[in-house]
Design a protein around this motif. Structure first.
Motif, PDB file in Angstrom:
ATOM      1  N   THR A   1       4.427  15.263   2.233  1.00 48.07           N
ATOM      2  CA  THR A   1       4.514  16.629   2.209  1.00 48.07           C
ATOM      3  C   THR A   1       5.791  17.524   1.363  1.00 48.07           C
ATOM      4  N   GLN A   2       6.492  16.703   0.953  1.00 51.56           N
ATOM      5  CA  GLN A   2       7.533  17.383   0.253  1.00 51.56           C
ATOM      6  C   GLN A   2       6.836  17.676  -1.119  1.00 51.56           C
ATOM      7  N   VAL A   3       5.569  16.741  -1.566  1.00 49.98           N
ATOM      8  CA  VAL A   3       4.785  16.719  -2.867  1.00 49.98           C
ATOM      9  C   VAL A   3       4.595  18.132  -2.957  1.00 49.98           C
TER      10      VAL A   3
ATOM     11  N   LEU B   1       0.491  10.183  -5.659  1.00 48.00           N
ATOM     12  CA  LEU B   1       1.609  11.484  -5.292  1.00 48.00           C
ATOM     13  C   LEU B   1       2.256  11.280  -6.089  1.00 48.00           C
ATOM     14  N   LEU B   2       2.612  11.043  -6.590  1.00 48.55           N
ATOM     15  CA  LEU B   2       3.720  10.948  -7.429  1.00 48.55           C
ATOM     16  C   LEU B   2       2.951  11.050  -8.690  1.00 48.55           C
TER      17      LEU B   2
ATOM     18  N   ALA C   1      10.396   8.209  -5.585  1.00 50.93           N
ATOM     19  CA  ALA C   1      10.803   7.489  -5.592  1.00 50.93           C
ATOM     20  C   ALA C   1      11.736   6.728  -5.514  1.00 50.93           C
ATOM     21  N   ALA C   2      12.947   6.865  -5.506  1.00 54.66           N
ATOM     22  CA  ALA C   2      14.385   6.296  -5.239  1.00 54.66           C
ATOM     23  C   ALA C   2      14.147   6.022  -2.929  1.00 54.66           C
TER      24      ALA C   2
ATOM     25  N   GLU D   1       0.969  -1.165   0.080  1.00 55.28           N
ATOM     26  CA  GLU D   1      -0.031   0.119   0.097  1.00 55.28           C
ATOM     27  C   GLU D   1       0.975   1.470  -0.158  1.00 55.28           C
ATOM     28  N   ALA D   2       1.802   1.279   0.480  1.00 54.97           N
ATOM     29  CA  ALA D   2       3.036   2.515   0.841  1.00 54.97           C
ATOM     30  C   ALA D   2       3.033   2.926  -0.073  1.00 54.97           C
ATOM     31  N   PHE D   3       3.767   1.498  -1.214  1.00 55.14           N
ATOM     32  CA  PHE D   3       4.714   2.015  -2.430  1.00 55.14           C
ATOM     33  C   PHE D   3       3.449   2.404  -3.339  1.00 55.14           C
ATOM     34  N   ASP D   4       2.170   1.538  -3.548  1.00 53.38           N
ATOM     35  CA  ASP D   4       1.007   2.429  -4.308  1.00 53.38           C
ATOM     36  C   ASP D   4       0.358   4.047  -3.739  1.00 53.38           C
ATOM     37  N   LYS D   5      -0.282   3.692  -2.963  1.00 53.97           N
ATOM     38  CA  LYS D   5      -0.080   5.145  -2.298  1.00 53.97           C
ATOM     39  C   LYS D   5       0.814   6.216  -2.650  1.00 53.97           C
ATOM     40  N   THR D   6       2.157   5.799  -2.611  1.00 53.21           N
ATOM     41  CA  THR D   6       3.482   6.992  -3.099  1.00 53.21           C
ATOM     42  C   THR D   6       2.758   7.350  -4.828  1.00 53.21           C
ATOM     43  N   ALA D   7       2.700   6.091  -5.408  1.00 54.58           N
ATOM     44  CA  ALA D   7       3.060   6.440  -6.699  1.00 54.58           C
ATOM     45  C   ALA D   7       1.613   7.188  -6.837  1.00 54.58           C
TER      46      ALA D   7
END
Length: 345
Positions: free
Chosen positions: A220-222, A172-173, A240-241, A164-170
């Protein structure tokens, strides 16, 4: 015995044939990624309808590949949970109908047990006992596995799972669905040191996980970048990295701690996130220092598939954990929520 297995817990329709003596004979898989991509995630009703369309053609394909007929099937297995209720009902009802028509028993299988045992399909395969890191969809768990049905929960996520962390961050990006693979591809172009993202619960002293704070840190960074000119392609790659590095750090650290805590020298990694290249490399490097070994399922079997369901049923049959007489009743239920430790014997 020949086991015909069905998997339909979410957005993949899987069918497979496994022999209790010879292993995997054939399997076929259809992914719904292209259909759900337009919606940015899985639409349960669409998933269920697509399973209905795919399951019988995939059954024919699998039988043809194995050179077998339905009459040669001894047992039918299916995912009974956890998963999407409607999707589970498709696989369960088809499996029970086929079993009833053949006069054969039908075995409900726990989806996560399928993932847990899938590395036993690889060569070389682990031997019991081992530590298992389950990183599948909404699940992130560490288990001690002493045999089929002999599972001890060591730690689990308290909120978001790694997938979920991968998918939700993706999301956001601004990456496509499924987010995890897209984020990993973008991470190859970025600098993991560009952002000091948190490693939640890295030093908690236990074997539990938490990834919701990581997602919030990325958000927050986004927002910060949106306020000062936008999220450039270079910034997206760096985020992403950095996200991938943070998730891998936590997963690897907790898995190594579990091995030291149990004294076991074998680690099994199962589930979709187990296909992540950086996680594989990190674990192989670190566990070799402990003079241990790490095992992964074949990459093609990391995502949901029928092979792991048929194989798990075959293993339970060989271990004497299935009451075939009761399995002939063809009454069934599904369990959208089902804890793996409930299977412990």
């Amino acid at each position: 015995m020949i086991v015909l297995g069905y998997e339909s817990s979410c957005d993949e329709t899987g069918v497979a044939l496994v022999c209790t003596e010879r292993g995997l004979l054939a399997h076929a898989l259809h992914s719904q990624v292209a259909m759900h991509e337009a919606y940015g995630g899985v639409v349960p009703e669409l998933a269920s309808r697509d399973h209905i369309q795919r399951v019988l053609p995939l059954t024919d394909q699998t039988l043809n590949e194995a050179g077998l007929t339905l009459a040669q099937v001894d047992v039918v297995a299916y995912t009974a949970g956890p998963g999407l209720a409607g999707a589970l009902l498709v696989g369960a009802s088809v499996a029970q109908s086929v079993a009833w028509a053949l006069g054969k028993p039908a075995i409900p299988v726990h989806h996560l047990e399928g993932h847990l045992l899938s590395p036993l399909l690889a060569e070389p395969a682990p031997e019991f006992p081992f530590v298992a890191l389950l990183v599948s969809g909404g699940h992130t768990q560490l288990m001690r596995v002493d045999g089929v049905g002999r599972y001890e929960l060591l730690g689990e996520t308290l909120d978001d799972a790694a997938g979920e962390a991968f998918d939700k961050t993706a999301k956001l990006l601004g990456l496509g669905y499924p987010g995890g693979p897209a984020l990993s591809r973008l991470a190859e172009q970025g600098d993991a040191q560009a952002y000091a993202l948190p490693r939640p619960m890295l030093h908690s002293g236990d074997l539990d996980f938490s990834f919701s704070g990581l997602k919030t840190a990325v958000l927050t960074q986004v927002r910060k970048h949106e306020a000062d000119g936008g999220v450039t392609e270079a910034r997206r790659a760096d985020l992403a990295a950095a996200t991938e590095a943070a998730i891998v750090d936590v997963l690897a650290s907790k898995a190594l701690k579990a091995m030291r805590q149990t004294g076991l020298k074998q680690l099994v990694v199962a589930g979709g996130v187990g296909a992540n290249r950086h996680l594989r490399q990190r674990l192989q490097t670190e566990i070799s220092k402990l003079k241990g070994r790490v095992f992964f399922p074949p990459v093609a079997l990391c995502t949901d598939n029928g092979a792991m369901i048929a194989f798990a049923a075959a293993q339970r049959l060989k271990a004497g954990l299935v009451d075939l007489a009761q399995s002939n009743s063809h009454a069934f239920t599904i369990r959208p929520r089902w804890a793996l430790e409930d299977l412990a014997v």
